[in-house]
Design an enzyme around this catalytic site. Structure first.
Site, short mmCIF file in Angstrom:
data_model
loop_
_atom_site.label_atom_id
_atom_site.label_comp_id
_atom_site.label_asym_id
_atom_site.label_seq_id
_atom_site.Cartn_x
_atom_site.Cartn_y
_atom_site.Cartn_z
N TYR A 126 35.90 36.04 38.32
CA TYR A 126 35.13 34.08 38.31
C TYR A 126 33.55 34.90 38.67
O TYR A 126 32.64 34.40 38.28
CB TYR A 126 35.28 33.82 40.01
CG TYR A 126 36.31 33.12 40.13
CD1 TYR A 126 37.15 33.83 39.16
CD2 TYR A 126 36.50 32.18 39.92
CE1 TYR A 126 38.90 32.81 39.42
CE2 TYR A 126 37.98 31.12 40.33
CZ TYR A 126 38.88 31.39 39.65
OH TYR A 126 39.86 30.76 39.36
N LYS A 173 48.92 43.53 41.19
CA LYS A 173 49.67 43.19 40.07
C LYS A 173 48.34 44.26 39.87
O LYS A 173 48.49 44.58 38.85
CB LYS A 173 48.59 42.46 39.29
CG LYS A 173 49.37 42.36 37.92
CD LYS A 173 51.07 41.61 38.33
CE LYS A 173 51.89 42.10 36.17
NZ LYS A 173 52.70 41.17 36.21
#
Ligand code: NAD
Length: 335
Positions: A126, A173
């Site tokens: 972001y 992840k």
């Protein structure tokens, strides 16, 4: 009025002004010791200010320290950077807190969902660092820092401790993004050791999505980076009746902005049928943050009463036919 605190209200775009007006009506009916100052942000004010996040709006929130915000639209591809991301960065609202809880009589696959998404709000993909390397090849930078990861992990554990929660699960992840998500996990583990009374575990984000759909009751507090948190919160909203039902808070050291998880809902904007529950519940979180506990309990109680009541006053997203105004009238009557 003595001890009246100012709250900056940003109506936003699309259904924003509708759900914001509904929420302010309830707060006024509660006679909260708050004064509301209205400031602009969003795509609909760009023509007037030349930006979707006017300087005076940021200054106003910095001064008041607290804002109630409707959703603001962001153009997909191209256009101005997101006003939301800008506001969170400028005010250093590093933590996004999204409680996801089943509401009585709102029928979903599950009846007892009660989990909280704690999303890092300032970095990750972001940061908007995207470059065209050569035509046809784009690079987007994912920024993960020890400072922000430690700060959000500590926020999640402290929240868990303060609110009697039992477990914090770090979402990652790191099997693929070994360095960035690996750093995030390291920070969560380190902070976790300071809270031996809180259980800690880790879950890979794709597996988490499957587990949430199968059995959300096994989760308690989820701490995530920015992008995973954004996606997982919408999934969680679906577990408790949809986006009209999930509130949120963006919290920094000194400032907090309370807003629903949902967006501007362009498909229903201007029709007077939006569900204002999510922003109303965000306002309950705001009252708690402002230490207006009695008012928070009354407002939360009224929402529970309307959903739990026989009259079944529901907006269209939940299969009802009440307008935003009719639903708000029912909440005010239940205060
Ligand atoms: P959305 O949340 O606006 O809408 C998704 C679906 O949920 C739509 O069908 C909508 O009608 C429904 N919905 C959402 N809120 C509802 C409510 N309160 N009552 C009834 N139905 C509701 O998501 P989107 O369409 O992906 O996004 C639209 C715009 O909102 C985009 O520009 C996006 O960038 C922006 N957005 C802003 C914020 C924010 O300001 N915090 C958050 C998410 C999306």
């Amino acid at each position: 009025m003595a001890n009246t605190r100012t709250v900056t209200v940003i109506n936003g775009d699309g259904i924003g002004p509708e759900v914001s007006a509904a929420t302010i009506r309830v707060l006024e009916a509660l006679k909260v010791p708050l004064e509301f100052e209205f400031k602009d942000a969003g795509t609909e004010v760009v023509a007037k200010f030349g930006t979707n996040l006017p300087h005076e709006t940021v200054e106003a929130v910095l001064k008041s320290g607290v804002a109630l915000k409707g959703p603001t639209g962001t153009v997909v591809g191209g256009g101005l950077p997101s006003a939301n991301v800008g506001l969170r960065k400028r005010l250093d609202l590093y933590s996004s807190l999204r409680p996801v809880k089943s509401v009585p009589n709102v029928k979903t696959r599950y009846e007892n969902v009660d989990l909280v998404v704690v999303r890092e709000n300032t970095e990750d993909l972001y940061v908007g660092l995207e470059h065209i390397i050569v035509p046809g090849v784009v690079e987007a930078l994912k920024i993960i820092t020890e400072k922000a990861s430690t700060r959000i992990a500590r926020f999640a554990f402290e929240f868990a401790k303060k609110n009697g929660r039992k477990k914090v699960s770090a979402v990652h992840k790191a099997n693929i993004m070994k360095l960035s998500d690996g750093l995030f996990l390291d920070c969560c583990r380190k902070v976790g050791r300071e809270f031996p009374e809180i259980q800690y575990d880790e879950v890979i984000v794709d597996n988490l999505c499957m587990q949430l759909v199968k059995d959300p009751t096994r989760f308690d507090v989820l701490v995530t980076e920015n992008l995973y948190g954004d996606i997982v919160s919408d999934l969680c909203a679906g577990l408790v009746g949809g986006l009209g039902m999930v509130p949120g808070a963006n919290i920094g050291e000194r400032t907090a902005v309370f807003e629903a998880v949902h967006g501007t809902a362009p498909d229903i904007a201007g029709k007077g049928i939006a569900n204002p529950t999510a922003l109303m519940m965000s306002a309950v979180m705001m009252l708690e943050w402002l230490d207006l506990k009695d008012e928070a309990i009354r407002m939360q109680g009224a929402i529970q009463k309307v959903y739990g009541g026989e009259a079944k006053v529901r907006t269209g997203d939940l299969g009802g036919s009440a307008t935003t105004r009719e639903f708000t009238d029912a909440i005010i009557a239940a205060l």
